[in-house]
Design a protein around this motif. Sequence first.
Motif, PDB file in Angstrom:
ATOM      1  N   ALA A  33      -0.559   8.914   3.464  1.00  0.00           N
ATOM      2  CA  ALA A  33       0.216   9.443   2.336  1.00  0.00           C
ATOM      3  C   ALA A  33      -0.043  10.938   2.152  1.00  0.00           C
ATOM      4  CB  ALA A  33      -0.134   8.683   1.064  1.00  0.00           C
ATOM      5  N   GLU A  34      -1.270  11.357   2.374  1.00  0.00           N
ATOM      6  CA  GLU A  34      -1.597  12.780   2.270  1.00  0.00           C
ATOM      7  C   GLU A  34      -0.789  13.596   3.284  1.00  0.00           C
ATOM      8  OE1 GLU A  34      -5.443  14.871   3.912  1.00  0.00           O
ATOM      9  OE2 GLU A  34      -5.887  14.067   1.921  1.00  0.00           O
TER      10      GLU A  34
ATOM     11  N   ASP B 133       0.828  -1.212   0.000  1.00  0.00           N
ATOM     12  CA  ASP B 133       0.000   0.000   0.000  1.00  0.00           C
ATOM     13  C   ASP B 133       0.857   1.254   0.000  1.00  0.00           C
ATOM     14  OD1 ASP B 133      -2.798  -0.799  -0.023  1.00  0.00           O
ATOM     15  OD2 ASP B 133      -2.415  -1.719   1.918  1.00  0.00           O
TER      16      ASP B 133
ATOM     17  N   ARG C 282       1.768   4.331  -3.112  1.00  0.00           N
ATOM     18  CA  ARG C 282       1.633   5.770  -2.875  1.00  0.00           C
ATOM     19  C   ARG C 282       2.984   6.479  -2.903  1.00  0.00           C
ATOM     20  NH1 ARG C 282      -2.273   2.817  -0.765  1.00  0.00           N
ATOM     21  NH2 ARG C 282      -4.411   3.657  -0.632  1.00  0.00           N
TER      22      ARG C 282
ATOM     23  N   LYS D  63      -7.889   1.536   2.767  1.00  0.00           N
ATOM     24  CA  LYS D  63      -7.649   2.564   1.754  1.00  0.00           C
ATOM     25  C   LYS D  63      -7.683   3.951   2.377  1.00  0.00           C
ATOM     26  CE  LYS D  63      -9.132   4.235  -2.776  1.00  0.00           C
ATOM     27  NZ  LYS D  63      -8.988   5.661  -2.399  1.00  0.00           N
ATOM     28  N   ARG D  64      -8.664   4.207   3.216  1.00  0.00           N
ATOM     29  CA  ARG D  64      -8.749   5.522   3.851  1.00  0.00           C
ATOM     30  C   ARG D  64      -7.527   5.789   4.721  1.00  0.00           C
ATOM     31  NH1 ARG D  64     -12.329   7.200   8.918  1.00  0.00           N
ATOM     32  NH2 ARG D  64     -11.804   9.426   8.979  1.00  0.00           N
TER      33      ARG D  64
ATOM     34  N   ASP E 166      -4.464   6.348   2.476  1.00  0.00           N
ATOM     35  CA  ASP E 166      -4.631   7.620   1.756  1.00  0.00           C
ATOM     36  C   ASP E 166      -4.352   8.798   2.680  1.00  0.00           C
ATOM     37  OD1 ASP E 166      -5.252   6.422  -0.650  1.00  0.00           O
ATOM     38  OD2 ASP E 166      -7.421   6.751  -0.495  1.00  0.00           O
TER      39      ASP E 166
END
Length: 315
Positions: free
Chosen positions: A308-309, A67, A71, A301-302, A305
């Motif tokens: 990575a954000e 994962d 990213r 996923k959340r 995400d």
Amino acid sequence: MTQAALQIAPLYADLALGPEGGEAFWLTASDGLRIRAGVWPVGDKGTVLLFPGRTEYVEKYGLAATDLQARGYATLAIDWRGQGLADRMLADRLIGHVARFQDYQLDVQAVLDLARQLGLPEPYYVLSHSRGGAIALRALMRGLPVKAAAFSAPMWGIAMAAWMRPFAQPIAQVSGWFGQAHRFAPSTSDKSYVMEAEFGGNVLTTDPEMWRYMKRQVTERPELALAGPSLGWLHTALAECRDMALAPAPDYPALTALGTAEKVVDVPPVHLRMAGWRNGRLEMFIGAEHEIPMETLPHRKRFFDLTAELFDAHR
């Protein structure tokens, strides 16, 4: 340490299911203990230092490394002293034990040295889960050279029955005086939770596929498994949580993820810590159990995400 001094360690890639090109290395901490680190080195945005929880090991985070690589991040995960394939602290390999909680910081330094030796992409970030969150918080308080930190269900307090809370610290402390610190802590046993428990009613994940992933690892490689903590571990862990609770939040951008069905770590200290973290935020995951990086696909996923954000914003 020179490049020639690197010692290759086993990496069970068929169980980890991480990105191609993964390797593992033996490291020696400054006090002589041997630990293991797993590396998935591809990532043009930087490297995530992945700090697992109690009982965990490198292979458990192979899918997380996938994962993160998707990213843009490389991953360096660790077998802490006393777990995984690292040196165990007691003759009975199943007892989770450490002499002093601060000794984990020696493992942190060994991993940092490896990252630099391998020339892993910079900057560095830290992602931690459960007990790894306590180690990460202390490392941040000591100036860990990372740009940002992500926590999953951090162990900033230890969950236990209300009746046991007033007695836990005194019992754990007295055990050391009488040479019994190696005994299992109350309400724990010599059984690996993942190896013994069934999916229905488990406190780790609501995803049956991820449960099978974890169970297969310790079933096929029982040397990776760990059971309950020792009284000595409980004593030093409670003291560490108490001491860190008195300290201000470190000055790093931070994200903490917590499931609303959390049953493993003590929840109020997480809320309290994040309420006082100036540049940190708490994200709740509705219905998620303890292991958010190994929860259902929407939760995973959340989580990755958001992680990575955060890391992308602090390069």
